[in-house]
Write an enzyme that holds these catalytic residues in place. Structure first.
Site, PDB file in Angstrom:
ATOM      1  N   GLY A  15       0.843  -1.203   0.000  1.00  0.00           N
ATOM      2  CA  GLY A  15       0.000   0.000   0.000  1.00  0.00           C
ATOM      3  C   GLY A  15       0.876   1.249   0.000  1.00  0.00           C
ATOM      4  CG  ASP A  79       1.422  -8.117  -8.991  1.00  0.00           C
ATOM      5  OD1 ASP A  79       0.387  -8.811  -8.967  1.00  0.00           O
ATOM      6  OD2 ASP A  79       1.546  -7.109  -9.703  1.00  0.00           O
ATOM      7  NE  ARG A  83      -0.512 -18.663  -2.741  1.00  0.00           N
ATOM      8  CZ  ARG A  83      -1.748 -18.297  -3.062  1.00  0.00           C
ATOM      9  NH1 ARG A  83      -1.994 -17.059  -3.461  1.00  0.00           N
ATOM     10  NH2 ARG A  83      -2.746 -19.153  -2.985  1.00  0.00           N
ATOM     11  CG  ASP A 120       3.931  -6.996   7.103  1.00  0.00           C
ATOM     12  OD1 ASP A 120       3.397  -6.487   6.100  1.00  0.00           O
ATOM     13  OD2 ASP A 120       3.278  -7.578   7.992  1.00  0.00           O
ATOM     14  CB  THR A 142       3.494   0.325   6.756  1.00  0.00           C
ATOM     15  OG1 THR A 142       2.122   0.212   7.171  1.00  0.00           O
ATOM     16  CG2 THR A 142       4.357  -0.042   7.936  1.00  0.00           C
ATOM     17  CG  ASP A 144      -0.827  -0.549   8.639  1.00  0.00           C
ATOM     18  OD1 ASP A 144      -1.671   0.363   8.525  1.00  0.00           O
ATOM     19  OD2 ASP A 144      -0.775  -1.522   7.860  1.00  0.00           O
ATOM     20  CG  ASP A 146       2.348  -3.435  10.654  1.00  0.00           C
ATOM     21  OD1 ASP A 146       3.153  -2.858   9.897  1.00  0.00           O
ATOM     22  OD2 ASP A 146       1.438  -4.159  10.229  1.00  0.00           O
ATOM     23  NE  ARG A 179     -26.173  13.373  16.074  1.00  0.00           N
ATOM     24  CZ  ARG A 179     -26.346  13.957  14.895  1.00  0.00           C
ATOM     25  NH1 ARG A 179     -25.310  14.480  14.258  1.00  0.00           N
ATOM     26  NH2 ARG A 179     -27.538  14.023  14.356  1.00  0.00           N
ATOM     27  CG  MET A 186      -6.964   2.303   7.163  1.00  0.00           C
ATOM     28  SD  MET A 186      -6.082   2.631   5.622  1.00  0.00           S
ATOM     29  CE  MET A 186      -7.328   2.197   4.411  1.00  0.00           C
ATOM     30  N   GLY A 187      -4.776   0.423  10.171  1.00  0.00           N
ATOM     31  CA  GLY A 187      -3.698  -0.098  11.009  1.00  0.00           C
ATOM     32  C   GLY A 187      -3.554  -1.606  10.961  1.00  0.00           C
ATOM     33  NE  ARG A 188      -1.121  -4.799   7.550  1.00  0.00           N
ATOM     34  CZ  ARG A 188      -0.124  -5.573   7.195  1.00  0.00           C
ATOM     35  NH1 ARG A 188      -0.346  -6.591   6.399  1.00  0.00           N
ATOM     36  NH2 ARG A 188       1.086  -5.335   7.612  1.00  0.00           N
ATOM     37  CD  GLU A 239      -7.717  -1.432   8.803  1.00  0.00           C
ATOM     38  OE1 GLU A 239      -8.534  -1.074   7.942  1.00  0.00           O
ATOM     39  OE2 GLU A 239      -6.516  -1.658   8.549  1.00  0.00           O
TER      40      GLU A 239
END
Ligand code: F6P
Length: 365
Positions: A15, A79, A83, A120, A142, A144, A146, A179, A186-188, A239
């Site tokens: 990403g 990609d 694999r 990663d 990233t 994230d 992470d 309210r 995000m962040g996986r 998320e």
């Protein structure tokens, strides 16, 4: 011993995130002007390496891009040369290992060292190429945050700014309408964006994958605020946060490749439940890809530049099979295998979590 490095290759994989162009610019300018080395830009991540899509970078490609989000090279998070779809059987894709084709392309390009800018997934692939004898230097990217072996990845700071800005904006409207506002970030599987934006934005509730939550506890927090005259609450939900029975919420489940499942939608589930249980009007905002776009912050521009410069220095010295990193404020390097060995997650007993608890934030536990 391998000879002098004359040509680098660079690709951006996974990403996108703000700061990629700062890295590409730093790699190219350092290579051109400090070392007299050429740089081949490989298009669209590992896909471009397999399909042999590349061009020789020059100064005008990397001029005026420091402040721009995205990547001038293009990227993909699909990609994988180890694999790769090579055909189909009864309309099901058949995968094969095309890494040999990718290596042959690198040789044809005359690339002496390949710089892989990725998270990663891409760095795992980079490490596999390293094991096959390809000289590789990694740069951690990233939103994230992470990745192990670095204090921080570039892109994270910009995402954090975007998320914090969103919380600030939700705050005023939450207060006007009395309210509960639920923001999904995000962040996986890591809660870094939720934790740090929630702390910076003064969120009342932060839900992250690393800390199990219950609705009772969320409700108790909202009620406690009401009893102090605070008729609104802000919840930031990662998320990847797990619902009380332990499951995550996905937007898309990819049948033959769970690694590609797309998280998303947990805030909607949590928001509905909060409204039902508390009787308070609740609204949900999903910040999505806004966190990945836009101009990088000065921190990310500078970190990306420092990473890019260091990567070229390492390539010249043939310090390969390694990733540049930020450790205790200085730019260093770590082995690629250490970097991809495990994800860096939020420790529930960490100082950051304790600081948030100390100022009254609930983690729903
Ligand atoms: O890894 C970066 C990231 O933005 C994650 O936070 C998010 O889960 C994922 O990528 C989204 O991927 P895509 O762009 O494929 O929707």
């Amino acid at each position: 011993m391998a000879g002098k490095v004359r040509r680098l290759g660079i690709l951006t994989g996974g990403g996108d995130c703000p700061g990629l162009n700062a890295v590409i610019r730093a790699v190219a300018k350092t290579a051109f002007y400090r070392y007299g080395i050429e740089v081949v830009g490989i298009a669209n991540g590992f896909g471009g390496l397999i399909e042999n899509e590349h061009f020789l970078l020059n100064d005008s490609h990397v001029s005026g891009i420091l402040h721009r989000g995205g990547t001038i090279l293009g990227t993909t998070n699909r990609d994988n040369p180890f694999r790769y779809p090579v055909g189909s059987d009864n309309s099901n894709p058949v995968y094969g290992d095309v890494s040999g084709r990718a290596i042959a392309n690198l040789e044809r390009m005359g690339v002496d060292v390949l710089v892989v800018v990725g998270g990663d997934g891409s760095l795992f692939i980079a490490n596999e190429f390293h094991k096959k004898g390809v000289p590789v230097v990694g740069i951690p990217k990233t939103i994230d945050n992470d990745l192990s072996a670095t204090d921080v990845t570039f892109g994270f700071d910009t995402a954090l700014n975007t998320a914090t800005d969103a919380i600030d904006k939700l705050h005023t409207t939450a207060e006007s309408h009395h309210r509960v506002m639920v923001l999904e970030v995000m962040g996986r599987n890591a809660g870094w964006i939720a934790l740090q934006s929630g702390l910076a934005g003064g969120a009342d509730i932060i839900l992250i994958p690393e800390i199990p939550f219950s609705y009772d506890s969320i409700l108790a927090k909202i009620e406690a605020r009401k009893s102090r005259g605070k008729r609104f609450s802000i919840a930031v939900v990662a998320e990847g946060a797990k619902l009380p029975r332990g499951e995550q919420v996905f937007q898309e489940v990819v049948k033959d490749n769970p690694l590609r499942n797309r998280l998303g939608g947990v805030a909607e589930v949590v928001g509905r439940e909060i409204e039902r249980l508390s009787g308070m009007e609740t609204r949900v905002t999903v910040l999505g890809h806004l966190q990945r776009g836009g101009a990088p912050t000065p921190f990310d521009r500078n970190l990306g530049t420092r990473f890019g410069v260091k990567a070229v220095e390492m390539a010249v010295l043939r310090e390969v099979g390694r990733m540049v990193c930020l450790c205790s404020g200085t730019i260093q390097s770590a082995s690629l295998s250490d970097a991809v060995a495990e994800q860096k997650l939020v420790r529930p007993d960490s100082e950051l979590v304790r600081a948030a608890r100390s100022v009254g934030t609930s983690f729903g536990d």
